[in-house]
Design a protein around this motif. Structure first.
Motif, PDB file in Angstrom:
ATOM      1  N   PHE A 431       0.837  -1.205   0.000  1.00 30.85           N
ATOM      2  CA  PHE A 431       0.000   0.000   0.000  1.00 30.85           C
ATOM      3  C   PHE A 431       0.869   1.250   0.000  1.00 30.85           C
ATOM      4  N   ILE A 432       1.916   1.256   0.815  1.00 28.58           N
ATOM      5  CA  ILE A 432       2.834   2.393   0.868  1.00 28.58           C
ATOM      6  C   ILE A 432       3.515   2.591  -0.480  1.00 28.58           C
ATOM      7  N   VAL A 433       3.915   1.500  -1.106  1.00 31.36           N
ATOM      8  CA  VAL A 433       4.572   1.584  -2.422  1.00 31.36           C
ATOM      9  C   VAL A 433       3.622   2.162  -3.458  1.00 31.36           C
ATOM     10  N   PHE A 434       2.372   1.680  -3.484  1.00 32.36           N
ATOM     11  CA  PHE A 434       1.370   2.207  -4.414  1.00 32.36           C
ATOM     12  C   PHE A 434       1.164   3.704  -4.185  1.00 32.36           C
ATOM     13  N   GLU A 435       1.037   4.087  -2.923  1.00 28.41           N
ATOM     14  CA  GLU A 435       0.837   5.495  -2.597  1.00 28.41           C
ATOM     15  C   GLU A 435       2.042   6.330  -3.027  1.00 28.41           C
ATOM     16  N   TRP A 436       3.231   5.798  -2.807  1.00 22.91           N
ATOM     17  CA  TRP A 436       4.446   6.552  -3.140  1.00 22.91           C
ATOM     18  C   TRP A 436       4.514   6.858  -4.633  1.00 22.91           C
ATOM     19  N   PHE A 437       4.279   5.864  -5.458  1.00 26.00           N
ATOM     20  CA  PHE A 437       4.423   6.066  -6.904  1.00 26.00           C
ATOM     21  C   PHE A 437       3.208   6.769  -7.523  1.00 26.00           C
ATOM     22  N   SER A 438       2.188   7.027  -6.734  1.00 25.38           N
ATOM     23  CA  SER A 438       1.048   7.799  -7.243  1.00 25.38           C
ATOM     24  C   SER A 438       0.904   9.119  -6.501  1.00 25.38           C
ATOM     25  N   ARG A 439       1.935   9.536  -5.766  1.00 30.72           N
ATOM     26  CA  ARG A 439       1.833  10.693  -4.890  1.00 30.72           C
ATOM     27  C   ARG A 439       1.644  12.016  -5.634  1.00 30.72           C
ATOM     28  N   GLU A 440       1.939  12.053  -6.927  1.00 29.19           N
ATOM     29  CA  GLU A 440       1.726  13.268  -7.711  1.00 29.19           C
ATOM     30  C   GLU A 440       0.374  13.240  -8.417  1.00 29.19           C
ATOM     31  N   LYS A 441      -0.430  12.206  -8.138  1.00 32.71           N
ATOM     32  CA  LYS A 441      -1.782  12.081  -8.691  1.00 32.71           C
ATOM     33  C   LYS A 441      -2.776  12.058  -7.530  1.00 32.71           C
ATOM     34  N   GLU A 442      -4.052  11.890  -7.866  1.00 33.13           N
ATOM     35  CA  GLU A 442      -5.071  11.753  -6.818  1.00 33.13           C
ATOM     36  C   GLU A 442      -5.194  10.321  -6.345  1.00 33.13           C
ATOM     37  N   HIS A 443      -4.893   9.365  -7.214  1.00 32.69           N
ATOM     38  CA  HIS A 443      -5.010   7.943  -6.894  1.00 32.69           C
ATOM     39  C   HIS A 443      -4.112   7.158  -7.844  1.00 32.69           C
ATOM     40  N   PRO A 444      -3.904   5.877  -7.597  1.00 32.84           N
ATOM     41  CA  PRO A 444      -2.953   5.093  -8.411  1.00 32.84           C
ATOM     42  C   PRO A 444      -3.446   4.715  -9.807  1.00 32.84           C
ATOM     43  N   PHE A 445      -4.707   4.988 -10.135  1.00 34.94           N
ATOM     44  CA  PHE A 445      -5.263   4.527 -11.409  1.00 34.94           C
ATOM     45  C   PHE A 445      -4.992   5.543 -12.517  1.00 34.94           C
ATOM     46  N   PHE A 446      -3.839   5.424 -13.107  1.00 33.80           N
ATOM     47  CA  PHE A 446      -3.488   6.284 -14.227  1.00 33.80           C
ATOM     48  C   PHE A 446      -2.567   5.499 -15.167  1.00 33.80           C
ATOM     49  N   GLY A 447      -2.451   5.980 -16.387  1.00 41.32           N
ATOM     50  CA  GLY A 447      -1.605   5.286 -17.360  1.00 41.32           C
ATOM     51  C   GLY A 447      -2.321   4.120 -18.021  1.00 41.32           C
ATOM     52  N   LYS A 448      -1.593   3.376 -18.817  1.00 39.84           N
ATOM     53  CA  LYS A 448      -2.167   2.292 -19.596  1.00 39.84           C
ATOM     54  C   LYS A 448      -2.597   1.096 -18.743  1.00 39.84           C
ATOM     55  N   ALA A 449      -1.997   0.957 -17.569  1.00 40.71           N
ATOM     56  CA  ALA A 449      -2.279  -0.220 -16.743  1.00 40.71           C
ATOM     57  C   ALA A 449      -3.384   0.019 -15.718  1.00 40.71           C
ATOM     58  N   LYS A 450      -4.131   1.130 -15.834  1.00 39.25           N
ATOM     59  CA  LYS A 450      -5.113   1.459 -14.795  1.00 39.25           C
ATOM     60  C   LYS A 450      -6.248   0.443 -14.732  1.00 39.25           C
ATOM     61  N   ASP A 451      -6.686  -0.072 -15.883  1.00 39.18           N
ATOM     62  CA  ASP A 451      -7.772  -1.046 -15.863  1.00 39.18           C
ATOM     63  C   ASP A 451      -7.328  -2.372 -15.244  1.00 39.18           C
ATOM     64  N   MET A 452      -6.092  -2.779 -15.546  1.00 38.41           N
ATOM     65  CA  MET A 452      -5.557  -3.998 -14.949  1.00 38.41           C
ATOM     66  C   MET A 452      -5.412  -3.832 -13.437  1.00 38.41           C
ATOM     67  N   LEU A 453      -4.962  -2.649 -13.026  1.00 37.37           N
ATOM     68  CA  LEU A 453      -4.833  -2.369 -11.598  1.00 37.37           C
ATOM     69  C   LEU A 453      -6.205  -2.372 -10.933  1.00 37.37           C
ATOM     70  N   ALA A 454      -7.211  -1.840 -11.621  1.00 37.48           N
ATOM     71  CA  ALA A 454      -8.569  -1.816 -11.073  1.00 37.48           C
ATOM     72  C   ALA A 454      -9.083  -3.230 -10.824  1.00 37.48           C
ATOM     73  N   VAL A 455      -8.836  -4.124 -11.771  1.00 39.13           N
ATOM     74  CA  VAL A 455      -9.255  -5.518 -11.599  1.00 39.13           C
ATOM     75  C   VAL A 455      -8.545  -6.139 -10.404  1.00 39.13           C
ATOM     76  N   PHE A 456      -7.246  -5.846 -10.264  1.00 40.27           N
ATOM     77  CA  PHE A 456      -6.465  -6.377  -9.145  1.00 40.27           C
ATOM     78  C   PHE A 456      -7.005  -5.855  -7.810  1.00 40.27           C
ATOM     79  N   VAL A 457      -7.314  -4.570  -7.743  1.00 40.57           N
ATOM     80  CA  VAL A 457      -7.835  -3.976  -6.502  1.00 40.57           C
ATOM     81  C   VAL A 457      -9.204  -4.556  -6.157  1.00 40.57           C
ATOM     82  N   ILE A 458     -10.035  -4.776  -7.156  1.00 42.65           N
ATOM     83  CA  ILE A 458     -11.345  -5.395  -6.915  1.00 42.65           C
ATOM     84  C   ILE A 458     -11.169  -6.787  -6.314  1.00 42.65           C
ATOM     85  N   LEU A 459     -10.224  -7.550  -6.855  1.00 38.41           N
ATOM     86  CA  LEU A 459      -9.946  -8.884  -6.318  1.00 38.41           C
ATOM     87  C   LEU A 459      -9.462  -8.792  -4.869  1.00 38.41           C
ATOM     88  N   MET A 460      -8.611  -7.812  -4.587  1.00 42.66           N
ATOM     89  CA  MET A 460      -8.120  -7.623  -3.221  1.00 42.66           C
ATOM     90  C   MET A 460      -9.268  -7.290  -2.275  1.00 42.66           C
TER      91      MET A 460
END
Length: 478
Positions: A431-460
């Protein structure tokens, strides 16, 4: 109605569909629908307190018009103070009356005087601190001629009671929200999807991070007298992530929900645990409240324009009032006092505005100095959270005494309870790592991999979420 409940899962899509499919051509009908939905949302908590919300709204709406039409400054001041006194009076009765009565009785008993005063057997109306501050800022801005009063009662009522922010903020300003409510809104697919992603991240913070940490934090704080130092340290850390995941998660859901309706709310959190000092922390934690106290209390008191004595006085007033705003308990006042003490060296050295940009902006990693500054700030904040979490000052001081007793016998207790243990530690790290690399955005869902990340977060959320019961958000009690 909780954001993390099945009822809200039904409520939101229904309102969304009616808003865009039925009333899309009429701004008046859209606002009326949102107002009706907001009142229904609030009535689901306790319909009796809906009358208090409506009264508070009507009071500020009426006094705003009266101040604007006042024939002289005396009349204007009369209506201003009438609104201030009644609003703070309701807040004081519901939230602070019993605290003052109990404190006064304890003071008298200390002198050997036994007394018995009448106390109120009432519950605190959910969200009263938040919607009261909405109304207060509106009235103060009209009094200071910053804005003109809103004549449309529906638009003003929606400003006060808009359901995404009604029960736990962010604390909005009329200058920011009202113009959006009066402007024609069109469906924006990209904005709606961004809102969906932010809701998803908020649910992950709440259901997975906050509620999982709560299981351990509650177990440790409930058994603090028998726990060793390392267990108490873990308890404080777990609570730090619990309150952050809980409140920032709520704010993410609120902001994301509002984006679905084409309305932007104030950002309330901006990665506060990556702050390099306490001043930066308070610019990134509960931003709407910190800025409210700055604009409506700190600056009117003189802010930083006076001498050193007035600067120190104003700083302590702000933090003490902030602590008292959070709850009618001496633990919150000490929590505010402790943060004021943290802030004092920065004020005295005129370095309280050294870190205005996010740490390591444009870089992958912080410097060694930045890393240890972040770590120190987190430790100071976590120490202060002990008072915030404790039910009494006695519990807080005993917790701290045992924490620094350096007793490590028995290893880490409460690590194997009804929730996963080692997995949670790895999840917090991720969680800290995700927050760190998205700290210049509002949330981690950005870029080309946002939909894949969304599926992963839903599973979590599905696998690791807490579903035994929909737990309330911490800030609902404030």
């Amino acid at each position: 109605m909780l954001y993390n409940s099945l009822s809200y899962l039904v409520f939101l899509p229904v309102v969304f569909a009616l808003y865009w499919l039925v009333n899309t051509k009429s701004l008046k009908l859209q606002n009326l629908l949102l107002l009706a939905a907001s009142y229904f949302f609030y009535a689901c908590w306790d319909w009796r307190f809906l009358f208090l919300l409506v009264f508070s709204t009507g009071l500020d709406y009426f006094t705003g018009l009266q101040m604007h039409n006042a024939k002289n400054q005396g009349h204007k001041k009369f209506w201003f103070w009438l609104s201030i006194i009644i609003n703070l009076g309701f807040l004081g009765v519901f939230k602070y009356y019993n605290f003052f009565v109990d404190s006064f009785q304890e003071l008298l008993s200390g002198f050997g005087i036994q007394s018995s005063f009448w106390t109120l057997q009432i519950i605190l109306p959910v969200g009263i601190s938040f919607y009261t501050f909405h109304g207060l800022s509106y009235v103060i801005d009209i009094y200071n001629d910053r804005i003109k009063p809103e004549k449309n009662i529906v638009d003003y009522s929606l400003f006060v009671s808009y359901f995404p922010l009604l029960v736990a903020g962010p604390i909005e300003r009329a200058t920011h929200l009202l113009p959006q409510l009066k402007k024609k809104r069109h469906f924006d697919y990209h904005k709606a999807m961004d809102g969906f992603y932010q809701i998803l991240w908020g649910l992950f913070k709440k259901i997975v991070i906050a509620d999982s940490c709560a299981a351990y934090a509650n177990a440790i704080f409930d058994n603090y007298e028998n726990a060793n130092s390392i267990t108490l340290l873990l308890g404080a850390i777990y609570f730090s992530f619990q309150i952050y995941g809980d409140f920032s998660g709520y704010s993410d859901i609120a902001l994301g929900t509002s984006k679905l309706f084409g309305i932007d709310l104030f950002r309330n959190f901006n990665f506060p645990y990556f702050s390099r000092d306490i001043a930066e922390f308070w610019r990134r934690w509960h931003i709407s409240l910190s800025s409210w106290f700055r604009d409506y209390l700190y600056i009117p008191l003189g802010g930083s324009k006076g001498g050193l004595k007035s600067k120190v006085r104003n700083t302590f007033i702000i933090f003490l009032v902030s602590g008292f705003w959070h709850g009618a308990n001496w633990t919150f006042i000490v929590w505010g006092l402790l943060n004021a003490i943290y802030f004092l060296p920065l004020l005295l050295t005129n370095s309280n505005r050294n870190h205005l940009e996010i740490v390591a902006k444009g870089k992958s990693w912080p410097t060694v100095k930045e890393f240890f500054s972040i770590l120190l700030t987190f430790c100071l904040t976590t120490f202060a959270w002990i008072f915030f979490r404790s039910e009494t000052l006695g519990q807080a001081f005993t917790y701290i005494k045992n924490l620094f007793s350096f007793n490590f016998e028995g290893g880490i207790a409460y690590l194997e309870i009804d929730r996963y243990s080692v997995e949670l530690l790895f999840m917090l790290f991720a969680f800290i790592v995700f927050e760190w690399f998205s700290r210049e955005k509002e949330h981690p869902f950005f870029g080309k991999a946002k939909d894949m990340l969304a599926v992963f977060v839903i599973l979590m959320i599905v696998v690791f979420g807490v579903y035994s019961q929909a737990s309330e958000f911490i800030y609902f009690q404030f």
